[in-house]
Design a protein around this motif. Sequence first.
Motif, PDB file in Angstrom:
ATOM      1  N   LEU A 161      22.001  21.857  59.084  1.00  0.00           N
ATOM      2  CA  LEU A 161      22.126  20.690  58.204  1.00  0.00           C
ATOM      3  C   LEU A 161      23.081  21.003  57.065  1.00  0.00           C
ATOM      4  N   ARG A 162      23.948  20.040  56.769  1.00  0.00           N
ATOM      5  CA  ARG A 162      24.868  20.191  55.635  1.00  0.00           C
ATOM      6  C   ARG A 162      24.724  18.996  54.689  1.00  0.00           C
ATOM      7  N   PRO A 163      23.721  19.009  53.823  1.00  0.00           N
ATOM      8  CA  PRO A 163      23.627  17.940  52.820  1.00  0.00           C
ATOM      9  C   PRO A 163      24.622  18.226  51.687  1.00  0.00           C
ATOM     10  N   ARG A 164      25.139  17.154  51.078  1.00  0.00           N
ATOM     11  CA  ARG A 164      26.117  17.376  50.001  1.00  0.00           C
ATOM     12  C   ARG A 164      26.205  16.175  49.070  1.00  0.00           C
ATOM     13  N   ALA A 165      26.376  16.447  47.791  1.00  0.00           N
ATOM     14  CA  ALA A 165      26.664  15.402  46.810  1.00  0.00           C
ATOM     15  C   ALA A 165      27.897  15.824  46.034  1.00  0.00           C
ATOM     16  N   ILE A 166      28.874  14.929  45.969  1.00  0.00           N
ATOM     17  CA  ILE A 166      30.094  15.220  45.200  1.00  0.00           C
ATOM     18  C   ILE A 166      30.192  14.182  44.094  1.00  0.00           C
ATOM     19  N   TYR A 167      30.346  14.640  42.866  1.00  0.00           N
ATOM     20  CA  TYR A 167      30.510  13.690  41.768  1.00  0.00           C
ATOM     21  C   TYR A 167      31.836  13.944  41.066  1.00  0.00           C
ATOM     22  N   ARG A 168      32.564  12.850  40.880  1.00  0.00           N
ATOM     23  CA  ARG A 168      33.870  12.922  40.244  1.00  0.00           C
ATOM     24  C   ARG A 168      33.695  12.538  38.773  1.00  0.00           C
ATOM     25  N   PHE A 169      33.684  13.546  37.903  1.00  0.00           N
ATOM     26  CA  PHE A 169      33.537  13.265  36.471  1.00  0.00           C
ATOM     27  C   PHE A 169      34.809  12.628  35.930  1.00  0.00           C
ATOM     28  N   SER A 170      35.935  13.062  36.451  1.00  0.00           N
ATOM     29  CA  SER A 170      37.229  12.541  36.020  1.00  0.00           C
ATOM     30  C   SER A 170      38.245  12.923  37.094  1.00  0.00           C
ATOM     31  N   ASP A 171      39.506  12.595  36.860  1.00  0.00           N
ATOM     32  CA  ASP A 171      40.540  13.000  37.811  1.00  0.00           C
ATOM     33  C   ASP A 171      40.658  14.516  37.900  1.00  0.00           C
ATOM     34  N   GLN A 172      40.215  15.204  36.834  1.00  0.00           N
ATOM     35  CA  GLN A 172      40.362  16.657  36.814  1.00  0.00           C
ATOM     36  C   GLN A 172      39.091  17.371  37.266  1.00  0.00           C
ATOM     37  N   LEU A 173      37.941  16.809  36.909  1.00  0.00           N
ATOM     38  CA  LEU A 173      36.702  17.565  37.050  1.00  0.00           C
ATOM     39  C   LEU A 173      35.799  16.985  38.142  1.00  0.00           C
ATOM     40  N   THR A 174      35.447  17.830  39.101  1.00  0.00           N
ATOM     41  CA  THR A 174      34.573  17.425  40.196  1.00  0.00           C
ATOM     42  C   THR A 174      33.439  18.436  40.338  1.00  0.00           C
ATOM     43  N   GLY A 175      32.244  17.929  40.528  1.00  0.00           N
ATOM     44  CA  GLY A 175      31.103  18.800  40.762  1.00  0.00           C
ATOM     45  C   GLY A 175      30.546  18.562  42.160  1.00  0.00           C
TER      46      GLY A 175
END
Lengths: 265, 451
Positions: free
Chosen positions: B404-418
């Motif tokens: 299993l590959r669960p994932r959450a990607i959040y784009r804080f801004s054009d520069q910063l991604t978590g």
Amino acid sequence: MKHFLPLTWLVVAGLVAGTASAQMTDPEQIVEEANIASYYAGDDGRSAARMLIVDGNDNRQRRQFTLLRKDVVEGGDQRYLVVFSRPADIRGTVFRVEKHVGESDDRWLYLPALDLVKRIAAGDKRTSFVGSHFFYEDISGRGTEEDEHTLIDTTDEYYVIESTPKDPDQVEFARYRTWIDRETMLPMRTEYQRDAGEVYRRMEVTEVETIDGYPTGTEVRMEDLDSGGYTVTQFRFSEYDVGLPDRIFSERSLRNPPRDWLRRD
Amino acid sequence: MKPLDRMTRDWSGGCWRSVLTALLVIAVLSPLKAQESAEAEDPWGDEAWGDDPWTGEKAGWQWYGFIDGATASRIHDDPAVGDDYTLNETRLQLEGERPIGDYTATVKADVWIDGVEDGVRGDLREAALAGRLTERMDIDVGRQILTWGTGDLVFLNDLFPKDYVSFFSGRDDEYLKAPADALRLSWFGDVNVDFVWMPRAAPNRYITGERLSYFSVVEGRRVAAPPEIDPRERDSLGRDSEVALRVYQTIDSVEYAGYAYHGYDNQPSAVDPSTGEAYSPRLTSLGASLRRPVLGGIGNLETAYYSGEDSSGDDPNLPNDQWRFLGGFENEPFADFTLGWQYLLEWTRDHDALVANLPAAQRPYAPDEYRHLLTNRITWQLLRQDLTLSLFTFYSPSDADYYLRPRAIYRFSDQLTGTAGGNLFGGADDWTFHTQLEDNSNLYLRLRYSF
């Protein structure tokens, strides 16, 4: 409501502008012409574009891309190539669309880090285009046959058209109204309404320039009235009838974008 | 789950050092306040029109890149590996591009401080020159990432190198593809042809026991380094070369492709009986694929025949020939919600001969004649695509195992991604493909600043 324009004014305006300023009354014809004016200027076109995306909390994002377009059939099928140059994590991504009127579009996405050509399910065209407040449909046009159109007002400046979807389940709006400039036939404002008539989404053209003889919306603002967010798109270095060859709308251009055609002169 | 004392040790220990280091660098690099006041005057920031690489053609190098910090913690103790982490690193990637006449030179290099392998590591991912050779031919020569075929994280005719160590240990998807030194010629006509020549074999970056544990059929249990798997290299220029060919065309929205490959297995799947050394045996493959719109989504079919050195299948030190079949479908049932499904069959030929010739101790670990694999991908984009939730599932009914590959990607801004996610393995038998990796199951966190 009817407006009677003096005949002499009509003749003069017709001579000066060279456009069909004669009053039109058939909503289908008005919508068709507005569609041509917005999305089919020239046989092909090239433009640089940048978007400023501002959400309700004033967080700002930007997108920058070059757009190549070629008409297969005037008012019908089209081919698009969108090459992204900003921001850094989207740079080099290429989006290719074969737009088919009346059936699903073919869409491909090239992700350079993986050298991956991904084919995208046609899906919902009323979803955000690269995270902006514009939908795919706002960028490449909504089929005029998908809605019923009524001419609800004709002012000195605008035809006001109200459109209701033939298939309400496919869209998020109950109806929308469009203010079409009688001079240029460009839709200058579109307001999307919910059932009760509440406007929740508004598109406005805030700058128009005539390029190669075609009036072009060079700054467009899309507002989300629910969240207070908006996106401003500016088009610059637009050119029409540049003679884009068919072959550049192909998988070749995904891995190796056609520099000669993307470069502004 | 981990016992509490392990958890507290994580917090006090070096686990977060990578992410914190990245945060510190980001804080230095990203003078947000200054940016905001500048934006009040110019809402487009420093985005002058003139610096669009496509339109304002510029001489000289343009540099891009990112810095990120990532940590991935094992969710079980791994008795074979004495490390609680599969990933713990601060990484800088620099990518440079410049036009040279009508060609484009690209360089992409990574440098990272590796807390798992203790030291500074580097990787040159791209160093290539690409452009139009003639009206109908493109060339791309040098170190590059190569991909083709229709599978989603499943590869049949794509025999270019993969880096499963990165993929399983929590690095970004980009790192699943390892670079290859290659000459790629692409011809465009009524039929398009891609020809790739790799002057020396480009194997996978396979599991050696260094970062991840695996199942050893010789020892009959899960093991890790030391000793590290150290196969015989195939690095003789020319003599160990590989070629790959694709012939393809799109007709009325249908993408047809044929593939051929002549080189070596990407995995060290053979054993030299005289020395006990592992090596990559010869591999030739032929295949075809089809991709088209169907039922409001995209459907794909792909097949490949792998022909190796053991045509009769009775040599236990060599892999048998295999047929592979793939069918897939992806659609968007709701706005911003995509669903993908795949079925893969791996049919091992001469299976009876394979089993009959294996040493009795290794017989239980023999591959099934028919290995079935099902995959599912769910991708849900929210908050106007600033948040992407996804789950990719591999499930093999014949191996009775899963990944299993669960994932959450959040784009804080054009520069910063978590990014937060996991790689979770499990199943019934220790020796199957996914279950053997069970003790490497991890949860990871990554913060990336792009510039």
